[in-house]
Design a protein around this motif. Sequence first.
Motif, PDB file in Angstrom:
ATOM      1  N   ALA A  30       0.944  -1.197  -0.043  1.00 12.90           N
ATOM      2  CA  ALA A  30      -0.411   0.162   0.204  1.00 12.90           C
ATOM      3  C   ALA A  30       0.672   1.265  -0.176  1.00 12.90           C
ATOM      4  CB  ALA A  30      -0.711  -0.255   1.309  1.00 12.90           C
ATOM      5  N   ASN A  31       2.074   1.140   1.193  1.00 12.48           N
ATOM      6  CA  ASN A  31       2.982   2.363   0.946  1.00 12.48           C
ATOM      7  C   ASN A  31       3.765   2.831  -0.182  1.00 12.48           C
ATOM      8  OD1 ASN A  31       2.224   2.611   3.366  1.00 12.48           O
ATOM      9  ND2 ASN A  31       3.994   1.408   4.332  1.00 12.48           N
ATOM     10  N   VAL A  32       4.184   1.594  -1.320  1.00 12.10           N
ATOM     11  CA  VAL A  32       4.731   1.537  -2.009  1.00 12.10           C
ATOM     12  C   VAL A  32       3.566   1.974  -3.448  1.00 12.10           C
ATOM     13  CG1 VAL A  32       5.576  -0.012  -4.299  1.00 12.10           C
ATOM     14  CG2 VAL A  32       6.122  -0.428  -2.504  1.00 12.10           C
ATOM     15  N   ALA A  33       2.755   1.440  -3.161  1.00 14.18           N
ATOM     16  CA  ALA A  33       1.258   2.473  -4.118  1.00 14.18           C
ATOM     17  C   ALA A  33       1.525   3.747  -4.256  1.00 14.18           C
ATOM     18  CB  ALA A  33       0.453   1.668  -4.271  1.00 14.18           C
ATOM     19  N   LYS A  34       0.740   3.854  -3.053  1.00 10.19           N
ATOM     20  CA  LYS A  34       1.458   5.480  -2.537  1.00 10.19           C
ATOM     21  C   LYS A  34       2.119   6.820  -3.012  1.00 10.19           C
ATOM     22  CE  LYS A  34      -1.839   5.362   1.446  1.00 10.19           C
ATOM     23  NZ  LYS A  34      -1.931   5.432   2.617  1.00 10.19           N
ATOM     24  N   ALA A  35       3.297   5.487  -2.683  1.00 11.46           N
ATOM     25  CA  ALA A  35       4.643   6.789  -3.420  1.00 11.46           C
ATOM     26  C   ALA A  35       4.779   7.092  -4.591  1.00 11.46           C
ATOM     27  CB  ALA A  35       5.698   6.040  -2.687  1.00 11.46           C
ATOM     28  N   ALA A  36       4.011   5.803  -5.600  1.00 10.53           N
ATOM     29  CA  ALA A  36       4.130   5.858  -7.011  1.00 10.53           C
ATOM     30  C   ALA A  36       3.019   6.515  -7.099  1.00 10.53           C
ATOM     31  CB  ALA A  36       4.088   4.639  -7.681  1.00 10.53           C
ATOM     32  N   GLU A  37       1.585   6.926  -6.667  1.00 17.24           N
ATOM     33  CA  GLU A  37       0.920   7.721  -7.207  1.00 17.24           C
ATOM     34  C   GLU A  37       0.794   9.423  -6.798  1.00 17.24           C
ATOM     35  OE1 GLU A  37      -3.450   8.608  -5.329  1.00 17.24           O
ATOM     36  OE2 GLU A  37      -3.308   7.007  -5.678  1.00 17.24           O
ATOM     37  N   ARG A  38       1.612   9.443  -5.854  1.00 19.73           N
ATOM     38  CA  ARG A  38       2.223  10.652  -5.795  1.00 19.73           C
ATOM     39  C   ARG A  38       3.165  10.873  -6.603  1.00 19.73           C
ATOM     40  NH1 ARG A  38       5.936   9.850  -0.803  1.00 19.73           N
ATOM     41  NH2 ARG A  38       7.089   9.139  -2.521  1.00 19.73           N
ATOM     42  N   ASP A  39       4.621  10.525  -6.857  1.00 21.32           N
ATOM     43  CA  ASP A  39       5.705  10.840  -7.529  1.00 21.32           C
ATOM     44  C   ASP A  39       4.690  11.203  -9.331  1.00 21.32           C
ATOM     45  OD1 ASP A  39       7.137  10.778  -5.536  1.00 21.32           O
ATOM     46  OD2 ASP A  39       7.728   8.590  -5.999  1.00 21.32           O
ATOM     47  N   SER A  43       5.015  15.510 -11.352  1.00 15.00           N
ATOM     48  CA  SER A  43       5.794  15.266 -12.432  1.00 15.00           C
ATOM     49  C   SER A  43       4.476  16.250 -13.752  1.00 15.00           C
ATOM     50  CB  SER A  43       6.372  13.991 -13.296  1.00 15.00           C
ATOM     51  OG  SER A  43       4.988  13.134 -13.589  1.00 15.00           O
ATOM     52  N   LYS A  44       3.667  16.382 -12.916  1.00 14.66           N
ATOM     53  CA  LYS A  44       2.724  17.322 -13.132  1.00 14.66           C
ATOM     54  C   LYS A  44       3.063  18.861 -12.880  1.00 14.66           C
ATOM     55  CE  LYS A  44      -0.631  14.201 -14.265  1.00 14.66           C
ATOM     56  NZ  LYS A  44      -2.150  13.141 -13.647  1.00 14.66           N
ATOM     57  N   PHE A  45       3.445  19.582 -14.310  1.00 16.30           N
ATOM     58  CA  PHE A  45       3.353  21.070 -13.900  1.00 16.30           C
ATOM     59  C   PHE A  45       1.932  22.108 -14.672  1.00 16.30           C
ATOM     60  CE2 PHE A  45       7.019  19.383 -13.117  1.00 16.30           C
ATOM     61  CZ  PHE A  45       8.178  20.190 -12.083  1.00 16.30           C
ATOM     62  N   PRO A  46       1.784  22.937 -14.187  1.00 19.88           N
ATOM     63  CA  PRO A  46       0.778  24.005 -14.811  1.00 19.88           C
ATOM     64  C   PRO A  46       2.181  24.885 -16.116  1.00 19.88           C
ATOM     65  CG  PRO A  46       2.064  25.335 -13.095  1.00 19.88           C
ATOM     66  CD  PRO A  46       2.028  23.466 -13.035  1.00 19.88           C
ATOM     67  N   VAL A  47       0.841  24.937 -17.208  1.00 22.68           N
ATOM     68  CA  VAL A  47       1.598  25.230 -18.078  1.00 22.68           C
ATOM     69  C   VAL A  47       0.963  26.911 -18.561  1.00 22.68           C
ATOM     70  CG1 VAL A  47       2.338  25.147 -20.909  1.00 22.68           C
ATOM     71  CG2 VAL A  47       2.372  22.764 -19.265  1.00 22.68           C
ATOM     72  N   LEU A  48       1.845  27.854 -18.845  1.00 21.07           N
ATOM     73  CA  LEU A  48       1.713  29.009 -18.556  1.00 21.07           C
ATOM     74  C   LEU A  48       1.794  29.792 -20.009  1.00 21.07           C
ATOM     75  CD1 LEU A  48       0.250  32.178 -17.387  1.00 21.07           C
ATOM     76  CD2 LEU A  48       2.916  32.863 -16.583  1.00 21.07           C
ATOM     77  N   THR A  49       0.376  30.030 -20.653  1.00 16.74           N
ATOM     78  CA  THR A  49       0.030  30.227 -22.512  1.00 16.74           C
ATOM     79  C   THR A  49      -0.257  31.564 -22.487  1.00 16.74           C
ATOM     80  OG1 THR A  49      -0.027  27.712 -22.511  1.00 16.74           O
ATOM     81  CG2 THR A  49      -0.796  29.545 -24.608  1.00 16.74           C
ATOM     82  N   LYS A  73      -3.535  31.674 -20.265  1.00 16.81           N
ATOM     83  CA  LYS A  73      -4.235  30.426 -19.599  1.00 16.81           C
ATOM     84  C   LYS A  73      -3.041  29.291 -19.182  1.00 16.81           C
ATOM     85  CE  LYS A  73      -7.980  27.482 -21.825  1.00 16.81           C
ATOM     86  NZ  LYS A  73      -8.263  26.783 -23.346  1.00 16.81           N
ATOM     87  N   ASN A  74      -4.344  28.892 -18.207  1.00 17.19           N
ATOM     88  CA  ASN A  74      -3.086  27.378 -17.737  1.00 17.19           C
ATOM     89  C   ASN A  74      -3.440  26.852 -18.439  1.00 17.19           C
ATOM     90  OD1 ASN A  74      -2.083  25.487 -16.084  1.00 17.19           O
ATOM     91  ND2 ASN A  74      -3.122  25.527 -14.016  1.00 17.19           N
ATOM     92  N   THR A  75      -2.559  25.777 -19.212  1.00 17.41           N
ATOM     93  CA  THR A  75      -2.862  24.703 -20.401  1.00 17.41           C
ATOM     94  C   THR A  75      -2.173  23.370 -19.421  1.00 17.41           C
ATOM     95  OG1 THR A  75      -1.210  25.560 -21.541  1.00 17.41           O
ATOM     96  CG2 THR A  75      -2.934  25.930 -22.623  1.00 17.41           C
ATOM     97  N   GLY A  76      -1.988  23.455 -18.394  1.00 16.24           N
ATOM     98  CA  GLY A  76      -0.999  22.066 -18.439  1.00 16.24           C
ATOM     99  C   GLY A  76      -1.582  21.408 -17.335  1.00 16.24           C
ATOM    100  N   GLU A  77      -1.504  20.611 -16.253  1.00 15.63           N
ATOM    101  CA  GLU A  77      -2.632  19.470 -15.604  1.00 15.63           C
ATOM    102  C   GLU A  77      -2.389  19.536 -14.454  1.00 15.63           C
ATOM    103  OE1 GLU A  77      -1.474  15.126 -16.417  1.00 15.63           O
ATOM    104  OE2 GLU A  77      -0.507  16.042 -18.717  1.00 15.63           O
ATOM    105  N   ALA A  78      -1.993  20.946 -13.501  1.00 19.52           N
ATOM    106  CA  ALA A  78      -1.566  20.638 -12.777  1.00 19.52           C
ATOM    107  C   ALA A  78      -1.965  22.563 -11.799  1.00 19.52           C
ATOM    108  CB  ALA A  78      -0.323  21.075 -12.250  1.00 19.52           C
ATOM    109  N   PRO A  79      -2.775  22.896 -11.098  1.00 19.10           N
ATOM    110  CA  PRO A  79      -3.255  23.974 -10.692  1.00 19.10           C
ATOM    111  C   PRO A  79      -1.378  25.295 -10.740  1.00 19.10           C
ATOM    112  CG  PRO A  79      -4.122  22.527  -8.847  1.00 19.10           C
ATOM    113  CD  PRO A  79      -2.922  21.795 -10.115  1.00 19.10           C
ATOM    114  N   LEU A  80      -2.625  26.384 -11.426  1.00 15.78           N
ATOM    115  CA  LEU A  80      -1.669  27.462 -11.836  1.00 15.78           C
ATOM    116  C   LEU A  80      -1.302  28.396 -11.141  1.00 15.78           C
ATOM    117  CD1 LEU A  80       1.293  28.940 -14.145  1.00 15.78           C
ATOM    118  CD2 LEU A  80      -1.006  29.896 -14.514  1.00 15.78           C
ATOM    119  N   VAL A  81      -0.149  28.431  -9.901  1.00 18.33           N
ATOM    120  CA  VAL A  81       0.150  29.634  -9.067  1.00 18.33           C
ATOM    121  C   VAL A  81       0.755  31.022  -9.461  1.00 18.33           C
ATOM    122  CG1 VAL A  81       1.483  30.543  -6.207  1.00 18.33           C
ATOM    123  CG2 VAL A  81      -0.754  28.754  -7.256  1.00 18.33           C
ATOM    124  N   ILE A  82       0.553  31.755  -9.359  1.00 17.12           N
ATOM    125  CA  ILE A  82       2.000  33.576  -9.850  1.00 17.12           C
ATOM    126  C   ILE A  82       1.801  33.830  -8.704  1.00 17.12           C
ATOM    127  CG2 ILE A  82       1.643  35.312 -11.056  1.00 17.12           C
ATOM    128  CD1 ILE A  82      -0.083  34.447 -13.304  1.00 17.12           C
TER     129      ILE A  82
END
Length: 157
Positions: A30-39, A43-49, A73-82
């Motif tokens: 369970a811990n290995v699965a949680k760590a894989a999901e967290r990682d 690796s997903k970043f917001p993209v500022l377009t 516009k945020n064209t990425g996969e995570a919330p953008l914070v300026i």
Amino acid sequence: MKKIILALSALCLVAFTSCKEDATKKISEANVAKAAERDAVASKFPVLTFDKTEHDFGEIEAKTQVETVFKYKNTGEAPLVITNIKSTCGCTVPKDWSREPLAPGGEGQFTVKFNGSGSNKVSKTITVTANTEKGSENVKITAFVKPDPNTAKPAQS
């Protein structure tokens, strides 16, 4: 002295070999699965377009204040914070941007005001600091500043 070194070596050998078995038993799937999901999410970043990365005010009179709006516009996969928007000098002032997280697909804008200082061709860079993969993005304003007609010209001899 040899007996002390031999005794410490034996103690270290026992300590290191006894820990090996316990450590492997403590890892749970369970811990290995949680760590894989967290990682994967990390690796997903917001993209500022931007709708435009440069704005040309054209010809303006000296000391004439002008402003433009940069939309993004945020064209990425995570919330953008300026976290900050700043320019290369005090004659250019960015303002009115949201400090709240911008969801993927969300849009925002900020205003850049230029006070018309300088002469001839003027170019200013505005740096947007955000939680993107690069950490910052740049937009630019340009203008051709004509001399102030109210200032006295030097006398010709």
